[in-house]
Design an enzyme around this catalytic site. Structure first.
Site, PDB file in Angstrom:
ATOM      1  N   SER A 154      28.935  44.923  -9.148  1.00  0.00           N
ATOM      2  CA  SER A 154      29.174  44.951 -10.634  1.00  0.00           C
ATOM      3  C   SER A 154      28.363  43.465 -11.151  1.00  0.00           C
ATOM      4  O   SER A 154      28.260  42.552 -10.167  1.00  0.00           O
ATOM      5  CB  SER A 154      30.585  44.660 -10.865  1.00  0.00           C
ATOM      6  OG  SER A 154      31.145  43.401 -10.558  1.00  0.00           O
ATOM      7  N   ASP A 155      28.009  43.364 -12.391  1.00  0.00           N
ATOM      8  CA  ASP A 155      27.748  42.210 -12.994  1.00  0.00           C
ATOM      9  C   ASP A 155      29.052  41.325 -12.846  1.00  0.00           C
ATOM     10  O   ASP A 155      30.038  41.720 -13.103  1.00  0.00           O
ATOM     11  CB  ASP A 155      27.118  41.983 -14.228  1.00  0.00           C
ATOM     12  CG  ASP A 155      26.226  41.001 -14.313  1.00  0.00           C
ATOM     13  OD1 ASP A 155      26.501  39.752 -13.768  1.00  0.00           O
ATOM     14  OD2 ASP A 155      25.347  40.925 -15.311  1.00  0.00           O
ATOM     15  N   TRP A 156      28.991  40.021 -12.964  1.00  0.00           N
ATOM     16  CA  TRP A 156      30.228  39.356 -12.708  1.00  0.00           C
ATOM     17  C   TRP A 156      31.257  39.328 -14.010  1.00  0.00           C
ATOM     18  O   TRP A 156      30.930  39.105 -15.160  1.00  0.00           O
ATOM     19  CB  TRP A 156      29.903  37.884 -12.777  1.00  0.00           C
ATOM     20  CG  TRP A 156      29.650  37.425 -11.207  1.00  0.00           C
ATOM     21  CD1 TRP A 156      30.478  36.186 -10.600  1.00  0.00           C
ATOM     22  CD2 TRP A 156      28.867  37.880 -10.229  1.00  0.00           C
ATOM     23  NE1 TRP A 156      29.794  36.197  -9.464  1.00  0.00           N
ATOM     24  CE2 TRP A 156      29.064  37.261  -9.045  1.00  0.00           C
ATOM     25  CE3 TRP A 156      28.137  39.155 -10.122  1.00  0.00           C
ATOM     26  CZ2 TRP A 156      28.345  37.733  -7.779  1.00  0.00           C
ATOM     27  CZ3 TRP A 156      27.266  39.439  -9.082  1.00  0.00           C
ATOM     28  CH2 TRP A 156      27.379  38.752  -7.893  1.00  0.00           C
ATOM     29  N   GLY A 157      32.150  40.413 -13.733  1.00  0.00           N
ATOM     30  CA  GLY A 157      33.118  40.582 -15.067  1.00  0.00           C
ATOM     31  C   GLY A 157      32.836  41.862 -15.713  1.00  0.00           C
ATOM     32  O   GLY A 157      33.229  41.989 -16.686  1.00  0.00           O
TER      33      GLY A 157
END
Length: 720
Positions: A250-253
């Site tokens: 995932s991208d962060w968040g």
């Protein structure tokens, strides 16, 4: 003989892969459910846990894509304060794309991979291949331009170079992350044909040709579902149609739901918290969507254990390619070879856009007075820009590079304007008096024989920076007025534009020379001086179109619902007509076209032939033509092959790039150039058939020096 050797290599690799899968089977059998789940989410800002009981190591990641980021604290975004994490800053990917040199992309990737390996990273979070749709996107400088073919051809060798070091490249941001404004929630409405023809090809090439080991999901939504956990993007296309066997990070968040994260292809969740944000200081990693909530659903049987087994299998496969690979090299950092590659990429990426009266090159032996004006002559560009910011071992400024090369000249410098410090997420104005800087620069210009204005954008918020788009197509900090006054004071002015985006140029008619310089990394000043002095002949070509005005860009032509959207949805109304496809098809003349770039020499194209006149849809076409350097200095030309389908059952762009070749020739030298292209690359994506279609008929093959400058053409026939 060659086929037999290739067959033996393939067979040996298949045997190795099968043996690895058997090892993974045995490891999975020994893992507890809790241990499996723990491997699927972060334990710190940039790592995910291993299983010490079984000797399974942690996975460590670092931001890229043009250098290895400095060490970040375990649990917040502060820098850890290490003294041994300074690296080589390579040019941003716009500069690499502008080189049109796939061999150089491999060297770039390999050197970057060596640095990541030396820093003990398993995953480098790059490269980025999102398509340049609008010049307002704050993150365009991290990507490879507006054309899916160019991005595909440049990303594959980059990936192979990185991964040769036992470090996974992580291609990003999949998919449709083409703006920073509202990136966390904007829902992209795009038709299937546009998705497959424009926005997916570079990702597909990364998977199927580059064999990339990791992929990062995007923040935005597609068709109502977040991209990172999007069933169509992840399950149907990436892991289904393309057969991706790596890890989705995932991208962060960018994860927002346990069921979607579990069932729609996410393997390692990074940067989330219970509210999906990335700003909390006190992270509770057990509360990630793929942590306790995932474990409880597995334990209850609501989600089958085969789901987590697939994620763990992919994670272990990544480990056998990286930190559990006994033949993994050790890596190197900040060595001469890396610096040389960074400088070479920078010089090859610089694009000469205007050269009236042969303003460039400037003779370094002449005892003239040169006024270097502009904050970008001294501003550090390796810092700032968001997650791609770097802690470089050194950064040579343009001013320093010019001073070192032009030792016989008198060099004057004046800032002219000031932007304030580089920041992420906010604008901090300069405390310097702008009027005084402006007047001092004009006075300095009057004293000089030649003015080099080094301006453009920078990596501050609302410039070329993650987390926010540009607010204006004009140059910031009153540079347009400054340039007007400088050229009035001294008409012998050239501009070095440092940016990752196109800008408005109301001053273009008043200047003698113009170079597009990008963000060039550690050796920026040396590379610029190489080209300004003529030590290196510029050979870069624009990887995206420069429109005259913002409304000439396709995304902006259709109004706010097209860009930036209404905060909930946005509609890609231009469809497949992105960049030069729009300009050429709609006869909207750009300021500078895609693929454009001047040289200090000239080239002549002649005698185009094809190996035959008629082809089937499974054939390959080989074009051959003569290319001659007709000038007085050696240089490189990028010959570009475009294909036009004048009669089709669907709308086709006026032309599309399908091949290119960079050729270096000495003065007076000529050579035969061949470009081979498969007929099936002429296909369009049929929404009716949900497949690629090549219609029989006549196609026009165009050999160009830019998208707008045809040199040779020939019509061929494709049979049923």
């Amino acid at each position: 003989m060659v086929l037999a050797v290739v067959s033996q290599i393939v067979s040996a690799q298949q045997q190795t892969d099968a043996a690895t899968e058997r090892k993974i089977d045995k490891i999975i059998e020994q893992l507890t459910l809790k241990e499996k789940v723990s491997m699927c989410h972060a334990q710190s800002k940039f790592s995910s846990p291993g299983v010490p009981r079984l000797g399974i190591p942690e996975i460590w990641m670092s931001d890229g894509p043009h250098g290895v980021r400095g060490e970040i604290n375990w649990d917040n975004w502060g820098y850890a304060g290490w003294t041994n994490d300074s690296i080589t800053a390579f040019p941003a990917l716009t500069a690499l794309a502008a080189s049109f040199n796939p061999e150089l992309a491999y060297e770039y990737g390999f050197a970057l991979g060596e640095e990541a390996r030396y820093r003990k990273k398993e995953i480098l979070l790059g490269p980025g291949v999102n398509i340049y749709r609008t010049p307002m996107n704050g993150r365009n400088f991290e990507y490879m331009g507006e054309d899916p073919y160019l991005a595909s051809k440049m990303v594959v060798p980059y990936i192979k170079g990185v991964q040769k070091n036992g470090v996974a490249a992580c291609v990003k941001h999949y998919a449709l992350n083409n703006q920073e404004k509202w990136r966390g929630h904007i829902n992209v409405k795009v038709d299937d044909r546009t998705l497959h023809e424009i926005y997916l090809p570079a990702f597909k090439a990364a998977v199927q040709e580059g064999d990339v080991w990791a992929l990062m999901g995007a923040y935005n939504k597609y068709d109502g579902q977040h991209a990172t956990t999007n069933k169509v993007l992840m399950n149907d296309i990436l892991k289904g149609d393309w057969g991706f066997d790596g890890v989705v990070v995932s991208d962060w968040g960018s994860a927002h739901d346990t069921d979607e994260s579990a069932l729609n292809g996410l393997d390692i969740e990074m940067g989330s918290w219970t509210n999906g944000l990335t700003a909390s200081r006190d992270f509770a990693y057990d509360e990630y969507y793929l942590a306790n909530a995932f474990y409880n659903k597995l334990k209850s049987g609501e989600i089958d254990e085969s789901v987590v087994d697939d994620k763990v299998r992919r994670i272990l496969r990544l480990m056998f390619r990286t930190n559990m690979n006994p033949e993994r090299p050790m890596g190197r950092m900040n060595n001469k070879e890396h610096h040389d590659i960074a400088r070479k990429v920078a010089a090859e990426g610089i694009v000469l856009l205007k050269n009236e009266d042969n303003f460039f090159p400037i003779d370094p032996e002449k005892g003239i007075t040169i006024a270097v004006i502009g904050e970008n002559a001294t501003k550090q560009m390796t810092i700032g820009g968001g997650s791609s910011e770097l802690k470089a071992q050194y950064e040579i400024s343009p001013l320093k590079g010019i001073q070192n090369r032009f030792t016989n000249a008198t060099i004057l410098h004046s800032m002219g304007y000031a932007s304030g410090p580089s920041t992420y997420g906010r604008v901090v104005p300069s405390t310097l008096n702008q009027d005084s800087l402006h007047q001092a620069a004009v006075e300095t210009a009057r004293k000089a024989d030649i003015v080099l204005f080094i301006g453009g954008l920078n990596k501050n918020h609302h410039q070329d920076c993650e987390g926010g788009d540009r607010l204006s197509f004009n140059l910031p900090y009153n540079q347009n007025k400054l340039l007007q006054d400088v050229t009035e004071a001294n008409p012998n002015t050239g501009v070095i534009l440092v940016s990752g985006n196109a800008v408005a140029m109301p001053w273009l008619k008043d200047i003698k020379g113009l170079m597009q310089a990008w963000y060039l990394g550690s050796d920026a000043g040396y590379a610029l001086a190489d080209v300004i002095s003529g030590d290196v002949n510029p050979s870069g070509k624009l990887p995206f179109s420069f429109p005259v005005k913002l409304d000439d860009n396709a995304a902006h032509h259709f109004g706010e619902l097209s860009y930036p959207g209404d905060s909930t949805n946005q509609y890609y109304k231009e469809g497949i007509l992105v960049g030069y496809r729009w300009h050429d098809t709609k006869n909207i003349k750009p300021l500078f076209p895609f693929g454009y770039g001047l040289s200090y020499t000239t080239f002549e194209y002649r005698d185009l032939t094809t190996d035959q006149k008629s082809y089937t849809q499974t054939d390959k076409i080989t074009l051959t033509f003569s290319l001659k350097n007709t000038g007085n200095t050696g240089g490189a030309e990028v010959a570009q092959l475009y294909v036009s389908d004048p009669k089709s059952s669907v709308m086709r762009p006026a032309k599309e790039l399908k091949g290119f070749k960079k050729v270096f020739l000495q003065a007076g030298e000529s050579t035969k150039v061949s470009i081979t292209v498969p007929v099936n690359s002429f296909a369009f994506y049929s929404e009716e058939e949900q497949n690629w279609v090549v219609e029989p008929g006549k196609f026009n093959l165009l050999v160009n020096s830019s998208s707008a400058d045809n040199q040779l053409s020939q019509i061929i026939t494709v049979n049923q």
